[in-house]
Design an enzyme around this catalytic site. Sequence first.
Site, PDB file in Angstrom:
ATOM      1  N   ASP A   9       0.882  -1.147   0.000  1.00 34.35           N
ATOM      2  CA  ASP A   9       0.000   0.000   0.000  1.00 34.35           C
ATOM      3  C   ASP A   9       0.933   1.214   0.000  1.00 34.35           C
ATOM      4  OD1 ASP A   9      -2.216   1.692   0.371  1.00 34.35           O
ATOM      5  OD2 ASP A   9      -1.864   1.691   2.534  1.00 34.35           O
ATOM      6  N   ASP A  11      -0.001   5.044   1.056  1.00 34.03           N
ATOM      7  CA  ASP A  11      -0.206   5.973   2.175  1.00 34.03           C
ATOM      8  C   ASP A  11      -0.060   5.262   3.523  1.00 34.03           C
ATOM      9  OD1 ASP A  11      -0.746   8.131   0.515  1.00 34.03           O
ATOM     10  OD2 ASP A  11      -2.868   7.642   0.379  1.00 34.03           O
ATOM     11  N   ASP A  20      -3.150  12.491   0.239  1.00 34.96           N
ATOM     12  CA  ASP A  20      -4.207  13.477  -0.031  1.00 34.96           C
ATOM     13  C   ASP A  20      -4.250  14.532   1.067  1.00 34.96           C
ATOM     14  OD1 ASP A  20      -5.155  12.554  -2.475  1.00 34.96           O
ATOM     15  OD2 ASP A  20      -6.592  11.169  -1.563  1.00 34.96           O
ATOM     16  N   ASP A  95      -4.897   3.527  -2.990  1.00 39.83           N
ATOM     17  CA  ASP A  95      -6.059   4.360  -3.293  1.00 39.83           C
ATOM     18  C   ASP A  95      -5.647   5.834  -3.440  1.00 39.83           C
ATOM     19  OD1 ASP A  95      -8.677   4.922  -3.852  1.00 39.83           O
ATOM     20  OD2 ASP A  95      -9.388   4.771  -1.782  1.00 39.83           O
ATOM     21  N   ASP A 178      -2.104  -0.793   5.745  1.00 34.97           N
ATOM     22  CA  ASP A 178      -2.543  -0.264   7.028  1.00 34.97           C
ATOM     23  C   ASP A 178      -4.052   0.007   7.072  1.00 34.97           C
ATOM     24  OD1 ASP A 178      -1.796   1.997   5.093  1.00 34.97           O
ATOM     25  OD2 ASP A 178      -3.059   2.992   6.577  1.00 34.97           O
TER      26      ASP A 178
END
Length: 587
Positions: A9, A11, A20, A95, A178
Amino acid sequence: MSGIVVVFDFDKTIIDIDSDNWVVDELGATDLFNQLLPTMPWNSMMDKLMEELHLQGKTIEDIKQVLNRVPIHPRIVPAIKAAHALGCDLRIVSDANTFYIETVLSHLGIRECFSEINTNPGFVDDEGKLRILPYHDFLRSPHGCSLCPPNMCKGKVIERIQSTFKNEKDKRIIYLGDGAGDFCPSLKLGKGDYMMPRKDFPVWDLICKNRELVKSEIHEWTNGEDLERILLHLITSLISTEDMKSNIDNTSQLFDCKFETIALGALPKPLYCMVFVCFHPFHDLIDGYMVIIDPIKRLHMLYYLLQKKRDMSSKRLHMLCYLLQKKKRYTIIDIDSDNWVVDELGATDMFNQLLTTMPWNTVMDKMMNELYLQGKSIGDIEDVLKRVPIHPRVVPAIKAAYALGCDLRVLSDANLFYIETILKHLGIRECFSEINTNPGFVDEEGKLRILPYHDFHTFSHGCNLCPPNMCKGKIIERIQTTLENKTIIYLGDGAGDFCPSLKLTKEDYMMPRKDFPVWELICKNGDLVQADVHEWADGEELERVLIQLITTIISMDENVVDNTNQLFDCKFETIGHKVLPKPLYVP
Ligand SMILES: [Zn+2]
Ligand SMILES: [Zn+2]
């Protein structure tokens, strides 16, 4: 390739914050963000927010600068580089968006470590505005997974990756994440896979509550050094078990990859380590005997009686023979670079003859002169060196140790010409800061000259443990005077590695090769060695033991630093988060 796919992942896993939120806060758009968030899904909201920022005059350059300042734990980049060096196939499933991720990874110099980035498209349009689109077009074709937000189901991405290696049944996935969005993919992992959830973060919580739904092994981690240590332990353990399995039917391949003896070195306390590579596995001075293994003619031994001790017991020699035979049956054939060159150039008989009359180092110089007179060129010698067999895990292990920030040095009784030629050919010359060995150079006639490290005719190094041309212990002492607070890891196999092992301190690590002369000497004189001793038998074991030692040392050092505050800074949970569909907490 190691057959291991590592999925990250982005972030709060690679970087320490949510990208973001970082961009929004750093560009002073927090109010606008809070205003927009309740009105639409996260992914669409970010696109809208970028449009607003563009209207306010913020440029792509402004966004890039903010991204280049993104906080990241100092051990993440070394961990990624090491995993890549070990031959893992690294991919991102995130994402965030391609623009953020590409910008950050390129800035960190690790973009080329990843074979694939699965994320929301992010690109700069004709007007110079950053557009962020959903990974799945949820208006036209919803992904149908109730666990995931409408724009991206990471589970579907994992299924797609798995479908590409259906035929290679031994591919393993290690997944690091996470967020709550990492729960769906963790359900897709199989028994041979590994899930690494970040402790006290949403996916960890979900896994704890739904333990029976997750088939893979679970290894939690807390911060960057934890991630590094656990990930690299997993990778090296996996490689080592894979190799053991393949040993059963791959014997012939193993016989091909002789070379090896590599040993590595040490770690400075703070962050670095040093690795020593020995090039002389099988030739050694033992109680006055020189034992030489000829790799071509199998276990053919020569022993050369040195002046001092004429009474070497035949029992001892027999034991050595036995150990070497055992070795031969079970692992790799190692070779000595001097023997390799001599045999490959067809000069074995001459070599055997000369060896009875003078010390090894002098024999090699004499040999090179004879070869020159026979018309063998430097190019011939180079060609032979380039064919030198090496265990397939040794180069990845060296690259990984280097990627982890270790200071690698070679300490060898071979010679500079051989070592430089081989290291350059393997593409790892630049991994080493120093090569301590006998001088080897091409003279004006085009002849290879090999000289002793210490000129024993005019100066004796005075150490009675070592051969006249080189005392490795003296070199370790010299290195120690230049190091401050650094840990040394020393890897070696030969009797010549015993003297330096006596110079190591309690803070250091000695990695003797099992069933080899230095190992035997250490076993018999355990009380004389202060360093922590970790034995190894072959290339994959060397890799596993070394990388695990390095990551453990690093994580011990890092733990001294109190980074509780940093953890508290990672806002996460408290901050406005992605809008996730209801059934997040699995029924
Ligand atoms: Zn899903
Ligand atoms: Zn010595």
